[in-house]
Design an enzyme around this catalytic site. Structure first.
Site, PDB file in Angstrom:
ATOM      1  N   ARG A   3      19.200 -15.641 -21.918  1.00  0.00           N
ATOM      2  CA  ARG A   3      17.926 -15.301 -22.473  1.00  0.00           C
ATOM      3  C   ARG A   3      16.606 -15.402 -22.637  1.00  0.00           C
ATOM      4  O   ARG A   3      16.613 -16.226 -21.280  1.00  0.00           O
ATOM      5  CB  ARG A   3      18.476 -15.202 -24.682  1.00  0.00           C
ATOM      6  CG  ARG A   3      18.458 -17.274 -24.542  1.00  0.00           C
ATOM      7  CD  ARG A   3      18.458 -17.272 -25.781  1.00  0.00           C
ATOM      8  NE  ARG A   3      17.984 -18.321 -26.772  1.00  0.00           N
ATOM      9  CZ  ARG A   3      18.236 -19.113 -27.523  1.00  0.00           C
ATOM     10  NH1 ARG A   3      18.801 -18.394 -28.413  1.00  0.00           N
ATOM     11  NH2 ARG A   3      18.111 -20.260 -27.656  1.00  0.00           N
ATOM     12  N   LYS A  19      19.574 -16.963 -34.918  1.00  0.00           N
ATOM     13  CA  LYS A  19      18.589 -17.470 -36.295  1.00  0.00           C
ATOM     14  C   LYS A  19      17.409 -16.650 -35.258  1.00  0.00           C
ATOM     15  O   LYS A  19      16.381 -16.198 -36.875  1.00  0.00           O
ATOM     16  CB  LYS A  19      19.292 -18.835 -36.357  1.00  0.00           C
ATOM     17  CG  LYS A  19      19.995 -19.193 -36.096  1.00  0.00           C
ATOM     18  CD  LYS A  19      19.534 -21.074 -36.690  1.00  0.00           C
ATOM     19  CE  LYS A  19      19.664 -21.442 -35.768  1.00  0.00           C
ATOM     20  NZ  LYS A  19      20.332 -22.067 -34.358  1.00  0.00           N
ATOM     21  N   ARG A  79      18.418 -29.934 -39.560  1.00  0.00           N
ATOM     22  CA  ARG A  79      19.581 -29.715 -38.400  1.00  0.00           C
ATOM     23  C   ARG A  79      21.115 -31.517 -38.416  1.00  0.00           C
ATOM     24  O   ARG A  79      21.230 -31.153 -38.023  1.00  0.00           O
ATOM     25  CB  ARG A  79      18.937 -30.405 -37.069  1.00  0.00           C
ATOM     26  CG  ARG A  79      19.470 -28.699 -36.231  1.00  0.00           C
ATOM     27  CD  ARG A  79      18.787 -28.922 -34.566  1.00  0.00           C
ATOM     28  NE  ARG A  79      18.943 -28.594 -33.419  1.00  0.00           N
ATOM     29  CZ  ARG A  79      18.111 -26.982 -33.905  1.00  0.00           C
ATOM     30  NH1 ARG A  79      17.097 -26.528 -34.513  1.00  0.00           N
ATOM     31  NH2 ARG A  79      18.824 -26.567 -32.471  1.00  0.00           N
ATOM     32  N   ARG A  90      13.006 -20.460 -21.844  1.00  0.00           N
ATOM     33  CA  ARG A  90      13.080 -21.744 -21.834  1.00  0.00           C
ATOM     34  C   ARG A  90      14.448 -22.812 -21.045  1.00  0.00           C
ATOM     35  O   ARG A  90      15.193 -22.875 -20.488  1.00  0.00           O
ATOM     36  CB  ARG A  90      13.992 -21.885 -23.868  1.00  0.00           C
ATOM     37  CG  ARG A  90      13.183 -21.680 -24.923  1.00  0.00           C
ATOM     38  CD  ARG A  90      14.177 -21.460 -25.626  1.00  0.00           C
ATOM     39  NE  ARG A  90      14.673 -23.093 -26.014  1.00  0.00           N
ATOM     40  CZ  ARG A  90      15.272 -22.803 -27.479  1.00  0.00           C
ATOM     41  NH1 ARG A  90      15.518 -22.355 -28.497  1.00  0.00           N
ATOM     42  NH2 ARG A  90      16.046 -23.985 -27.481  1.00  0.00           N
ATOM     43  N   ARG A  98      23.775 -29.047 -26.512  1.00  0.00           N
ATOM     44  CA  ARG A  98      23.117 -29.102 -28.070  1.00  0.00           C
ATOM     45  C   ARG A  98      24.157 -27.814 -28.814  1.00  0.00           C
ATOM     46  O   ARG A  98      24.354 -28.567 -30.035  1.00  0.00           O
ATOM     47  CB  ARG A  98      22.365 -27.869 -27.814  1.00  0.00           C
ATOM     48  CG  ARG A  98      20.748 -28.065 -27.051  1.00  0.00           C
ATOM     49  CD  ARG A  98      20.167 -27.269 -26.052  1.00  0.00           C
ATOM     50  NE  ARG A  98      19.763 -25.634 -27.107  1.00  0.00           N
ATOM     51  CZ  ARG A  98      19.688 -24.982 -26.278  1.00  0.00           C
ATOM     52  NH1 ARG A  98      19.390 -24.060 -25.215  1.00  0.00           N
ATOM     53  NH2 ARG A  98      18.523 -23.665 -27.598  1.00  0.00           N
TER      54      ARG A  98
HETATM   55  P1  AMP Z   1      16.214 -24.622 -30.922  1.00  0.00           P
HETATM   56  O1  AMP Z   1      14.490 -23.477 -30.494  1.00  0.00           O
HETATM   57  O2  AMP Z   1      16.198 -24.715 -32.640  1.00  0.00           O
HETATM   58  O3  AMP Z   1      17.382 -24.318 -30.236  1.00  0.00           O
HETATM   59  O4  AMP Z   1      15.845 -25.821 -30.720  1.00  0.00           O
HETATM   60  C1  AMP Z   1      15.120 -26.127 -29.735  1.00  0.00           C
HETATM   61  C2  AMP Z   1      15.389 -28.000 -29.257  1.00  0.00           C
HETATM   62  O5  AMP Z   1      14.455 -28.461 -30.407  1.00  0.00           O
HETATM   63  C3  AMP Z   1      16.752 -28.818 -29.821  1.00  0.00           C
HETATM   64  O6  AMP Z   1      17.885 -28.775 -29.289  1.00  0.00           O
HETATM   65  C4  AMP Z   1      16.491 -30.226 -30.383  1.00  0.00           C
HETATM   66  O7  AMP Z   1      16.312 -30.774 -29.300  1.00  0.00           O
HETATM   67  C5  AMP Z   1      14.408 -29.912 -30.312  1.00  0.00           C
HETATM   68  N1  AMP Z   1      14.694 -29.546 -31.892  1.00  0.00           N
HETATM   69  C6  AMP Z   1      14.859 -28.246 -32.888  1.00  0.00           C
HETATM   70  N2  AMP Z   1      15.156 -27.769 -34.638  1.00  0.00           N
HETATM   71  C7  AMP Z   1      15.162 -29.527 -34.912  1.00  0.00           C
HETATM   72  C8  AMP Z   1      15.864 -30.500 -35.720  1.00  0.00           C
HETATM   73  N3  AMP Z   1      15.872 -29.340 -36.740  1.00  0.00           N
HETATM   74  N4  AMP Z   1      15.644 -31.451 -35.443  1.00  0.00           N
HETATM   75  C9  AMP Z   1      16.517 -32.046 -34.325  1.00  0.00           C
HETATM   76  N5  AMP Z   1      16.211 -31.831 -33.252  1.00  0.00           N
HETATM   77  C10 AMP Z   1      15.586 -30.275 -33.284  1.00  0.00           C
END
Ligand code: AMP
Length: 228
Positions: free
Chosen positions: A137, A23, A98, A171, A182
């Site tokens: 990554r 994404k 989400r 990360r 996740r």
């Molecule tokens: P990402 O970078 O999109 O993989 O997000 C990393 C982490 O941020 C996720 O594992 C969640 O803990 C939190 N997070 C990101 N976007 C959301 C969302 N829309 N709702 C809830 N938690 C989020």
């Protein structure tokens, strides 16, 4: 190529998929090509954690465990970012919504602004591939360009292709254990949104197992269509 000049109405594109579906990579490419803004709630939350804001302090432990941050915090962060002037050409929502609650809140927010979802694109990837993709990554600390131990090393080792920076970050939540949490959160809370957007007639799908360029081609064609 920047095709922003040909746009006639703001696009709201949602990229739906598990961690590792690509994404972020695709959102960055669409941002460059179409002048849309990549809006990643994960990036915004990581920034809030780094700045130790109240929201960041509350989100930190949940993110480290691979769970979902509360809708309340995420929606406040999203609202603020959507209000910035650079989003007038449109946004690519990367990692949001989400949950069904977030999807409904997004519908209301867009309705308030006279906007509508152009497309919600489901990017399907199988679970094993996703763990492998996420585990390797890393990102340029300077410009955010994404790389991978196995699939995409910088052309010159240790030097970013885009900005020539030499500092890279990984990360904290890209480790095998957190990735599994996740993924569980994705299947339980986010995957049902595929049906949610299908019912609204805005669902599109791409094969997330395809090459980066092949997926970029498909997404580019979709965006050209919805912004024409
Ligand atoms: P990402 O970078 O999109 O993989 O997000 C990393 C982490 O941020 C996720 O594992 C969640 O803990 C939190 N997070 C990101 N976007 C959301 C969302 N829309 N709702 C809830 N938690 C989020």
């Amino acid at each position: 190529m920047n095709e922003a000049a040909t746009q006639t109405r703001p696009a709201v594109l949602i990229l739906l998929g598990p961690p590792g579906a690509g994404k972020g990579t695709q959102a960055r490419m669409l941002q460059q090509r179409f002048g849309l803004v990549q809006l990643s709630t994960g990036d915004l939350l990581r920034a809030a954690v780094a700045e130790a804001t109240e929201a960041g302090r509350q989100a930190q432990a949940v993110m480290a465990a691979g769970g979902l941050v509360s809708d309340e915090i995420v929606l406040a962060i999203l609202r603020e970012r959507m209000a910035a002037p650079d989003t007038t050409k449109g946004v690519i929502l990367d990692g949001f919504p989400r949950t069904e609650g977030q999807a409904m809140a997004l519908d209301s927010l867009l309705a308030e602004q006279g906007l509508a979802i152009s497309a919600a694109v489901s990017m399907a990837v199988d679970d094993d591939a996703m763990v492998r993709r996420v585990s390797g990554r890393f990102t340029c600390a300077g410009c955010g360009e994404g790389y991978h131990d196995e699939f995409r090393q910088p052309r010159k080792q240790g030097v970013c292709d885009e900005c020539a920076g030499t500092a890279f970050t990984r990360r904290a939540d890209d480790n095998a254990e957190t990735v599994r949490a996740r993924l569980t959160a994705y299947h339980a809370q986010t995957a049902p949104l595929i049906a949610y957007y299908d019912k609204r007639g805005v669902l599109q799908a791409v094969d997330g197992m395809g090459s980066i360029d092949a997926i970029a081609g498909e997404l580019g064609a979709m965006v050209s269509k919805v912004t024409a």
